[in-house]
Design a protein around this motif. Sequence first.
Motif, PDB file in Angstrom:
ATOM      1  N   ASP A 273     -30.076  11.530  11.664  1.00 37.16           N
ATOM      2  CA  ASP A 273     -28.707  11.617  12.192  1.00 37.16           C
ATOM      3  C   ASP A 273     -28.393  10.428  13.109  1.00 37.16           C
ATOM      4  OD1 ASP A 273     -26.272  12.217  13.200  1.00 37.16           O
ATOM      5  OD2 ASP A 273     -26.771  14.232  13.900  1.00 37.16           O
ATOM      6  N   PRO A 274     -27.493   9.543  12.657  1.00 43.28           N
ATOM      7  CA  PRO A 274     -27.221   8.334  13.450  1.00 43.28           C
ATOM      8  C   PRO A 274     -26.519   8.626  14.767  1.00 43.28           C
ATOM      9  CG  PRO A 274     -25.749   8.475  11.558  1.00 43.28           C
ATOM     10  CD  PRO A 274     -26.728   9.591  11.408  1.00 43.28           C
ATOM     11  N   GLU A 275     -25.996   9.855  14.907  1.00 43.30           N
ATOM     12  CA  GLU A 275     -25.335  10.219  16.166  1.00 43.30           C
ATOM     13  C   GLU A 275     -26.350  10.731  17.183  1.00 43.30           C
ATOM     14  OE1 GLU A 275     -21.966  10.059  16.668  1.00 43.30           O
ATOM     15  OE2 GLU A 275     -21.259   9.632  14.649  1.00 43.30           O
TER      16      GLU A 275
ATOM     17  N   GLN B 189     -24.195   2.465  17.948  1.00 48.13           N
ATOM     18  CA  GLN B 189     -23.306   1.790  16.984  1.00 48.13           C
ATOM     19  C   GLN B 189     -22.164   1.068  17.705  1.00 48.13           C
ATOM     20  OE1 GLN B 189     -24.145   5.053  16.659  1.00 48.13           O
ATOM     21  NE2 GLN B 189     -25.255   5.189  14.716  1.00 48.13           N
ATOM     22  N   HIS B 190     -21.711   1.665  18.797  1.00 49.06           N
ATOM     23  CA  HIS B 190     -20.640   1.007  19.557  1.00 49.06           C
ATOM     24  C   HIS B 190     -21.188  -0.190  20.343  1.00 49.06           C
ATOM     25  CE1 HIS B 190     -16.706   0.687  21.384  1.00 49.06           C
ATOM     26  NE2 HIS B 190     -17.310   0.477  22.537  1.00 49.06           N
ATOM     27  N   LEU B 191     -22.320   0.022  20.998  1.00 49.70           N
ATOM     28  CA  LEU B 191     -22.898  -1.055  21.829  1.00 49.70           C
ATOM     29  C   LEU B 191     -23.218  -2.290  21.000  1.00 49.70           C
ATOM     30  CD1 LEU B 191     -25.298   1.053  24.081  1.00 49.70           C
ATOM     31  CD2 LEU B 191     -22.931   0.368  24.530  1.00 49.70           C
TER      32      LEU B 191
ATOM     33  N   ASP C 116     -12.359  11.421  35.808  1.00 48.57           N
ATOM     34  CA  ASP C 116     -11.412  11.585  34.706  1.00 48.57           C
ATOM     35  C   ASP C 116     -10.544  10.319  34.615  1.00 48.57           C
ATOM     36  OD1 ASP C 116      -9.252  12.245  33.055  1.00 48.57           O
ATOM     37  OD2 ASP C 116      -9.292  14.352  33.692  1.00 48.57           O
ATOM     38  N   TRP C 117     -10.529   9.706  33.469  1.00 51.62           N
ATOM     39  CA  TRP C 117      -9.796   8.429  33.362  1.00 51.62           C
ATOM     40  C   TRP C 117      -8.318   8.586  33.685  1.00 51.62           C
ATOM     41  CZ3 TRP C 117      -5.639   7.503  30.207  1.00 51.62           C
ATOM     42  CH2 TRP C 117      -5.405   8.424  29.183  1.00 51.62           C
ATOM     43  N   ARG C 118      -7.784   9.808  33.424  1.00 50.80           N
ATOM     44  CA  ARG C 118      -6.354  10.017  33.675  1.00 50.80           C
ATOM     45  C   ARG C 118      -6.021   9.851  35.158  1.00 50.80           C
ATOM     46  NH1 ARG C 118      -7.849  13.870  30.149  1.00 50.80           N
ATOM     47  NH2 ARG C 118      -6.908  13.813  28.087  1.00 50.80           N
TER      48      ARG C 118
HETATM   49  C1  LIG Z   1     -22.954   4.274  10.067  1.00 50.74           C
HETATM   50  C2  LIG Z   1     -22.159   4.482  11.321  1.00 50.74           C
HETATM   51  C3  LIG Z   1     -21.393   3.449  11.800  1.00 50.74           C
HETATM   52  C4  LIG Z   1     -20.674   3.613  12.976  1.00 50.74           C
HETATM   53  N1  LIG Z   1     -19.944   2.544  13.426  1.00 50.74           N
HETATM   54  C5  LIG Z   1     -19.317   2.671  14.613  1.00 50.74           C
HETATM   55  C6  LIG Z   1     -18.600   1.561  15.166  1.00 50.74           C
HETATM   56  O1  LIG Z   1     -18.484   0.470  14.558  1.00 50.74           O
HETATM   57  N2  LIG Z   1     -18.011   1.722  16.370  1.00 50.74           N
HETATM   58  C7  LIG Z   1     -18.077   2.903  17.079  1.00 50.74           C
HETATM   59  O2  LIG Z   1     -17.538   2.957  18.185  1.00 50.74           O
HETATM   60  N3  LIG Z   1     -18.730   3.960  16.569  1.00 50.74           N
HETATM   61  C8  LIG Z   1     -19.335   3.881  15.351  1.00 50.74           C
HETATM   62  N4  LIG Z   1     -19.971   4.981  14.861  1.00 50.74           N
HETATM   63  C9  LIG Z   1     -19.851   6.280  15.570  1.00 50.74           C
HETATM   64  C10 LIG Z   1     -20.830   6.422  16.717  1.00 50.74           C
HETATM   65  O3  LIG Z   1     -22.040   6.948  16.230  1.00 50.74           O
HETATM   66  C11 LIG Z   1     -20.282   7.400  17.805  1.00 50.74           C
HETATM   67  O4  LIG Z   1     -19.986   8.622  17.193  1.00 50.74           O
HETATM   68  C12 LIG Z   1     -19.031   6.890  18.490  1.00 50.74           C
HETATM   69  O5  LIG Z   1     -19.198   5.551  18.919  1.00 50.74           O
HETATM   70  C13 LIG Z   1     -18.703   7.779  19.660  1.00 50.74           C
HETATM   71  O6  LIG Z   1     -17.449   7.380  20.211  1.00 50.74           O
HETATM   72  P1  LIG Z   1     -17.039   7.797  21.688  1.00 50.74           P
HETATM   73  O7  LIG Z   1     -17.992   7.230  22.653  1.00 50.74           O
HETATM   74  O8  LIG Z   1     -15.613   7.427  21.832  1.00 50.74           O
HETATM   75  O9  LIG Z   1     -17.097   9.386  21.606  1.00 50.74           O
HETATM   76  P2  LIG Z   1     -18.117  10.418  22.316  1.00 50.74           P
HETATM   77  O10 LIG Z   1     -19.521  10.062  22.032  1.00 50.74           O
HETATM   78  O11 LIG Z   1     -17.634  11.768  21.936  1.00 50.74           O
HETATM   79  O12 LIG Z   1     -17.881  10.174  23.836  1.00 50.74           O
HETATM   80  C14 LIG Z   1     -16.707  10.489  24.503  1.00 50.74           C
HETATM   81  C15 LIG Z   1     -16.932  10.222  25.984  1.00 50.74           C
HETATM   82  O13 LIG Z   1     -15.714  10.396  26.678  1.00 50.74           O
HETATM   83  C16 LIG Z   1     -16.019  11.017  27.934  1.00 50.74           C
HETATM   84  N5  LIG Z   1     -14.780  11.709  28.350  1.00 50.74           N
HETATM   85  C17 LIG Z   1     -14.167  12.762  27.738  1.00 50.74           C
HETATM   86  N6  LIG Z   1     -13.037  13.069  28.394  1.00 50.74           N
HETATM   87  C18 LIG Z   1     -12.935  12.202  29.433  1.00 50.74           C
HETATM   88  C19 LIG Z   1     -11.997  12.030  30.477  1.00 50.74           C
HETATM   89  N7  LIG Z   1     -10.895  12.792  30.554  1.00 50.74           N
HETATM   90  N8  LIG Z   1     -12.201  11.050  31.367  1.00 50.74           N
HETATM   91  C20 LIG Z   1     -13.292  10.263  31.296  1.00 50.74           C
HETATM   92  N9  LIG Z   1     -14.226  10.382  30.318  1.00 50.74           N
HETATM   93  C21 LIG Z   1     -14.048  11.343  29.411  1.00 50.74           C
HETATM   94  C22 LIG Z   1     -17.166  11.942  27.661  1.00 50.74           C
HETATM   95  O14 LIG Z   1     -17.903  12.184  28.840  1.00 50.74           O
HETATM   96  C23 LIG Z   1     -17.962  11.143  26.628  1.00 50.74           C
HETATM   97  O15 LIG Z   1     -18.949  10.347  27.244  1.00 50.74           O
HETATM   98  C24 LIG Z   1     -20.694   4.838  13.675  1.00 50.74           C
HETATM   99  C25 LIG Z   1     -21.450   5.875  13.178  1.00 50.74           C
HETATM  100  C26 LIG Z   1     -22.174   5.721  12.006  1.00 50.74           C
HETATM  101  C27 LIG Z   1     -22.958   6.871  11.521  1.00 50.74           C
END
Ligand SMILES: Cc1cc2nc3c(=O)[nH]c(=O)nc-3n(C[C@H](O)[C@H](O)[C@H](O)COP(=O)(O)OP(=O)(O)OC[C@H]3O[C@@H](n4cnc5c(N)ncnc54)[C@H](O)[C@@H]3O)c2cc1C
Lengths: 328, 266
Positions: B14-16, A277-279, A310-312
């Motif tokens: 599950d879309p996740e 969804q993000h890509l 770690d991004w920090r």
């Molecule tokens: C219908 C629908 C629509 C959606 N639309 C969108 C949308 O438009 N945009 C969107 O983004 N999502 C959307 N989502 C949500 C999507 O499915 C994901 O849940 C979401 O993109 C995950 O966000 P994330 O990568 O930030 O979080 P996560 O998947 O939890 O990933 C977090 C990442 O951070 C890394 N990380 C953690 N701590 C650190 C650290 N200290 N240093 C470095 N790396 C670290 C981890 O290794 C992990 O890879 C949608 C979902 C649905 C069901």
Amino acid sequence: MPDQNDIYIIAELSEEKHPTPLTLELMGLGKELAAGMGGDLHAVMPGEGMEAAAVELSRYGASGIFVLDHPALCDYNPDIYLPVLEGFFTDRSPRAIIISHTSIGADLGPRLAFALGAGLVTDCVGARAEAGEIRLVRPVYGGNALATLRATTDTVLATLRARVGSAPSPSGESEVTLVEAAVPAEIRIGLRGRERAVSAECPLEEAAVVVTGGRGIGGADGFEQLRELARLFGGAVGASRPPVDSGWAPTTCQVGITGKVVAPDIYIAVAISGSSQHLSGMSDSGKVVAINKDPEAYIFSVSDYGVVGDWRQVLPSFTARCRDILNE
Amino acid sequence: MTLHIVVLAKQVPDPEGPPTSFEVDPEERRVTVRGIPPVVNPFDENALEAAIKLKETVGEVTITLLSAGNGISKAVILKAVAAGADASYLVDDPAFDPASLDSHASAAVLAAVIERIGDYDLILCGRQAADTNAGQVGLGLAHLLHIPALTVAQSVEVADGRAVVKKVMPDGYEKAEAPLPALITVSGEIGDLRYPSLAAIKAAKALPQTVLAASDLDVDVSGLSRVETVALEAPSRERSCALIEADGPEEAGRMLAERLREDRVI
Ligand SMILES: Cc1cc2nc3c(=O)[nH]c(=O)nc-3n(C[C@H](O)[C@H](O)[C@H](O)COP(=O)(O)OP(=O)(O)OC[C@H]3O[C@@H](n4cnc5c(N)ncnc54)[C@H](O)[C@@H]3O)c2cc1C
Ligand SMILES: Nc1ncnc2c1ncn2[C@@H]1O[C@H](COP(=O)(O)O)[C@@H](O)[C@H]1O
């Protein structure tokens, strides 16, 4: 003369009453589709006080511009826009009606399609004339697959994402026709004002550099650090959905299938896993840079450069070095 | 004031789930999902949460959950109902497999069920389903029922026989309202669906549930679809990634910047 192969685009105007960049892209794409189908391209412009805008749009290759000018069309109210456009298209039976996939287009497209009894494909990332019909490409399953679709109806509607078409270069003006807008006497939906988030920053969709933070950023403070990096490049800060849901970043920052679609020269994804969804909202970016502590994170498979960490600890030195490089 | 809210809840994979669990079959033009459970479409969960919030603020509210599909999981629906609905309608039939219905056909099926449910004041649904990503069915349903529709709501209120929403806009929000009965499509900003307690899940088993098949409804879906899939492919978005190796994270950050300069990215 109504022609089954004519393509119509619905124009959207900016606050300053210029055709939006996406509208010009629709003109480019509409022209290709019209050529492929052996029809003409027309643009329809609903709104108020658009004389200059109509002339401006008429330089982009349409056979003609139809202007639906009425004070009631000043703001987008679906209860007014729908009957006006439905009235306009009834009897014209175009091959396709192409609309921008914006907040207006995503609302208007389905309404107009259902009213006209036409097939609709929303959020298209591709459109072409092929085998005597119009084929539309869009992501499904959150971007895990790309579907090519056709309508079984005479007219097809499509809402189109940014950067699918390319704006033609302006040339000679075409004819502008004023059409009376049949504004309904009775409306049910009332608009009660808009609240705009004030932002001094560069708009996400136009930024050449986008720095995006994900769930791993951990809080609003972290986004301050991303902002510092973005500012160096005159860029913008984006977010995946979790930071928006958690209130670390405003809704207006969200990148993805239900957020904004961006394609900057450089996309820096920090602590983002790379969900489909993000890509879906960034995979056309020039160079993609990922910082993630998990070496298995999918984001690395769709990036050009990556740092596992770690991004920090990674970001401060990266930001500092970028600052030095830019100052040289 | 009493208010009857119908919440639409589509079952989706599950879309996740990881991209590898969505297998694209170009031959059959369908996506086969492996190893991930079905869930209620996340935006439909948000719609249900919006309904439950109204229940807490507006007074007497009853909530009916409505799902149409093929092979709907009772456990998935039960968990949603337990969060705060009062009854459910399940329309489960091979004829209503999501893969074979387009937006128009889906809206027609849902309209037929709603006609059968009868009295309602408000229909809440998701802004889009996670499998189609279309954002059409809600508006199609409102069209078929001749009721006003408001889209992409980040908040929903009801007062004096009108629904008032804040609609998500790219730069903020817009307030809009419509008289009831109305349909509203809901966005994630409204908040996550609350978790039901174990006691609530138990109690939910006793709530009225109506299960219907296609033959119970006055709708023929053959020939209703207006859009068909001619091809399906997996997206090609993978790139070859240059991983920056360094002694420690600070050094890696610096080297990343240097590498971007060398490659004239910055
Ligand atoms: C219908 C629908 C629509 C959606 N639309 C969108 C949308 O438009 N945009 C969107 O983004 N999502 C959307 N989502 C949500 C999507 O499915 C994901 O849940 C979401 O993109 C995950 O966000 P994330 O990568 O930030 O979080 P996560 O998947 O939890 O990933 C977090 C990442 O951070 C890394 N990380 C953690 N701590 C650190 C650290 N200290 N240093 C470095 N790396 C670290 C981890 O290794 C992990 O890879 C949608 C979902 C649905 C069901
Ligand atoms: N088969 C279904 N059963 C229940 N609700 C549905 C169904 N199909 C679509 N919807 C509702 O319509 C919304 C929009 O779907 P779509 O137009 O496919 O994106 C979903 O979020 C659901 O709330």
